[in-house]
Design an enzyme around this catalytic site. Structure first.
Site, short mmCIF file in Angstrom:
data_model
loop_
_atom_site.label_atom_id
_atom_site.label_comp_id
_atom_site.label_asym_id
_atom_site.label_seq_id
_atom_site.Cartn_x
_atom_site.Cartn_y
_atom_site.Cartn_z
CG ASN A 113 -0.06 0.21 2.48
OD1 ASN A 113 0.79 -0.94 2.61
ND2 ASN A 113 -0.58 0.78 3.45
CD GLU A 208 5.39 -0.92 12.54
OE1 GLU A 208 4.03 0.15 12.68
OE2 GLU A 208 6.36 -0.34 13.30
CB CYS A 242 -1.95 1.31 8.02
SG CYS A 242 -0.36 1.65 8.19
P1 NAD Z 1 -0.15 -8.76 4.22
O1 NAD Z 1 0.72 -9.15 5.10
O2 NAD Z 1 -0.19 -9.56 3.31
O3 NAD Z 1 1.62 -9.29 3.35
C1 NAD Z 1 2.23 -8.40 3.28
C2 NAD Z 1 4.13 -9.10 2.69
O4 NAD Z 1 4.01 -9.95 3.68
C3 NAD Z 1 4.27 -8.94 1.51
O5 NAD Z 1 5.06 -8.75 1.00
C4 NAD Z 1 3.60 -10.77 1.03
O6 NAD Z 1 4.23 -11.13 0.24
C5 NAD Z 1 4.22 -11.28 2.67
N1 NAD Z 1 3.38 -12.20 2.72
C6 NAD Z 1 2.49 -12.51 2.81
N2 NAD Z 1 1.25 -14.08 2.71
C7 NAD Z 1 2.58 -14.31 3.39
C8 NAD Z 1 3.04 -15.75 4.55
N3 NAD Z 1 1.66 -16.45 4.45
N4 NAD Z 1 3.81 -16.36 4.51
C9 NAD Z 1 4.62 -15.08 5.00
N5 NAD Z 1 5.19 -14.09 3.93
C10 NAD Z 1 3.42 -13.54 3.44
O7 NAD Z 1 -0.28 -7.60 3.56
P2 NAD Z 1 -0.31 -7.21 2.26
O8 NAD Z 1 -1.53 -7.38 1.83
O9 NAD Z 1 0.42 -6.34 1.75
O10 NAD Z 1 -0.95 -5.50 3.03
C11 NAD Z 1 -1.76 -4.86 3.48
C12 NAD Z 1 -1.86 -4.74 4.93
O11 NAD Z 1 -0.86 -4.49 6.05
C13 NAD Z 1 -3.08 -3.91 5.52
O12 NAD Z 1 -3.81 -5.04 6.87
C14 NAD Z 1 -2.48 -2.98 6.72
O13 NAD Z 1 -2.96 -2.44 7.36
C15 NAD Z 1 -1.38 -3.41 7.03
N6 NAD Z 1 -0.41 -2.39 6.88
C16 NAD Z 1 0.24 -1.97 7.66
C17 NAD Z 1 0.91 -0.91 8.43
C18 NAD Z 1 1.82 -0.38 9.20
O14 NAD Z 1 2.64 0.64 9.17
N7 NAD Z 1 1.18 -1.33 10.25
C19 NAD Z 1 1.43 -0.47 6.93
C20 NAD Z 1 0.75 -0.62 5.75
C21 NAD Z 1 0.08 -1.00 5.42
#
Ligand code: NAD
Length: 456
Positions: A113, A208, A242
């Site tokens: 994002n 995060e 987020c």
């Molecule tokens: P996600 O958790 O699906 O993926 C994040 C990362 O993890 C990606 O690089 C992905 O390849 C990897 N990943 C996905 N599934 C995995 C698994 N089973 N095992 C190991 N790695 C895996 O998140 P997203 O859809 O890319 O991002 C959106 C989410 O991130 C939202 O929930 C948002 O709130 C959160 N977010 C949090 C912050 C923060 O600072 N707290 C910032 C941005 C986004």
């Protein structure tokens, strides 16, 4: 390949080069130079990924990380200095200090994002503290990922910083390695997987994560300004932030005027024809787009509600009084859909807010100081803002992070340096005096023993 990569990074860290602050600064300056040079190309990549408007790309991605870089380059000398503390009487005479030192090799996994910022900002912290790093950007922002690879290859030798591209399989393979620190940004669900993998090696983590962020608007709030600030924080990045407000809890007496003001501001930001606005991004992935469309099914739409499958457009949308057990209110929305829920008394606010896990952000719009303070104290959440949304992230002096299911740890500015540093405690004991009292055979009376607490 991943085994070799980790081996090379460990060997490079062991060479001690990153312990030299001048070395760290040299590379951070090079990174700053290349990001500055490539700023337009980074913005183009972000546009190619999900039509992110250039203003938002610069304000929330490139300029954001350049500010972090400037701050780190200016201050790491001071941050890396040992912190001297007074010694305890029991060790007299001694000199005692805390030495920040790098953990070693850090794994950084990022979401789609804010695909540039959320890779580079933690990297700046990791390198400032003297670590090496492996970066895993999201597979769902391929253009940004590609330019990250180009930048990193231009600036760093691979044994110092490397990017590994790929999806879940690659991420899983990376997590199976032994790291000295893991920094993960993404969903709470995947955060739990990361935490479990880290536990196997007792690797320290920062997580995060996400949450369902409430935004309370009470009867004393300055409604036109509240509406403007909520619409800005919610619809920037097409709601894929987020810390965007997830849902509004508005005092029933102000609901109509708030909704009218929200409509007015959305139209003034993006025009009557929302889809043709150059200032409104698209949903980054088809999967997420379809989930958002599904969440809108059966809802009472007050404004917006249109979509276009060809480029994953969802209009800024206001939803009237969704049921709390509906899919829309089941978890984080993470898109341009804003539920408006009215309340009559404070207990209803509590009933709804406490239904969900600890959120990443909390917002209150009110002119009543007592209510502002009460709500900010009453609930546990990552960070928040009174009479605005999202802007707490822009102050690098404030640690940014969640609590409970919205995350572990906080970063930005000096907090990033602290996060990626182990704080080593050292006592240098003088050799010209050796007080004999601690050695066996113990001869001290109980009376004196009871005074020992005053020596620590
Ligand atoms: P996600 O958790 O699906 O993926 C994040 C990362 O993890 C990606 O690089 C992905 O390849 C990897 N990943 C996905 N599934 C995995 C698994 N089973 N095992 C190991 N790695 C895996 O998140 P997203 O859809 O890319 O991002 C959106 C989410 O991130 C939202 O929930 C948002 O709130 C959160 N977010 C949090 C912050 C923060 O600072 N707290 C910032 C941005 C986004």
């Amino acid at each position: 390949m991943i085994d070799q990569l980790v081996h090379d990074q460990n060997a490079f860290f062991a060479s001690q080069q990153t312990k030299d602050v001048r070395f760290r600064k040299k590379y951070l300056k090079k990174l700053r130079e290349v990001i500055t040079e490539q700023e337009d190309a980074i913005c183009e990549a972000l546009y190619a990924d999900f039509k992110k408007p250039k203003f938002e790309s610069m304000a929330t991605e490139t300029q954001f990380v350049l500010a972090e870089l400037n701050h780190a380059i200016k201050n790491i000398g001071e941050w890396s200095e040992p912190i001297h503390v007074s010694s305890s009487l029991s060790n007299f005479p001694s000199r005692d200090w805390i030495q920040p030192e790098p953990y070693g090799t850090v794994l950084i996994i990022a979401p789609w994002n804010y695909p540039f910022q959320l890779v580079i900002a933690p990297l700046i912290g990791a390198l400032s503290a003297g670590n090496t790093a492996v970066l895993k950007p999201s597979e769902f922002s391929p253009n940004t990922s590609k330019i990250i690879v180009e930048i990193i290859q231009k600036v760093f030798p691979p044994e110092y910083v490397t990017v590994v591209e790929g999806g879940v399989d690659v991420s899983t393979a990376l997590l199976a390695q032994k790291w000295d620190y893991i920094f993960f940004t993404g969903s709470t669900q995947v955060g739990k997987i990361v935490y479990k993998s880290a536990a196997v090696q007792l690797t320290p983590v920062t997580l995060e994560l996400s949450g369902k962020n409430p935004c309370v608007v009470d009867e004393t709030a300055k409604i036109p300004l509240a509406a403007k600030r909520i619409a800005w924080g919610k619809f920037m990045n097409a709601g894929q932030t987020c810390i965007a407000p997830d849902y509004i809890l508005v005092h029933a007496s102000k609901k109509e005027v708030l909704v009218n003001e929200l409509k007015k501001h959305i139209t003034s930001f993006y025009g009557e024809d929302l889809e043709s606005s150059k200032d409104f991004a698209r949903i980054a992935t088809t999967k997420h787009y379809n989930e958002l469309k599904q969440k809108l099914e059966g809802q009472n739409i007050l404004f917006g509600g249109s979509f276009n499958d060809t480029d994953r457009f969802i209009a800024p949308t206001l939803v009237n009084e969704p049921k709390l057990d509906s899919e829309l209110m089941g978890g984080e929305i993470f898109g341009p859909i804003l539920p408006i829920i009215s309340y009559e008394n404070e207990s209803e606010i509590h009933e709804i807010v406490s239904k969900y896990d600890k959120p990443l952000a909390f917002y209150v719009f009110s002119q009543n100081k007592k209510i502002q303070e009460k709500l900010m104290h009453q609930y546990s959440f990552g960070g928040g803002t009174i009479n605005d949304t999202v802007v707490h992230i822009s102050n690098k002096r404030l640690p940014f992070g969640g609590v409970g299911s919205s995350g572990i740890g906080g970063y930005h500015g000096k907090h990033s340096f602290e996060l990626f540093s182990h704080h080593k405690s050292i006592v240098k004991h003088a050799t010209w005096l050796d007080v004999p009292l601690r050695y066996a055979p113990y001869k001290i009376s109980d009376y004196i023993l009871r005074k020992i607490k005053y020596l620590f």
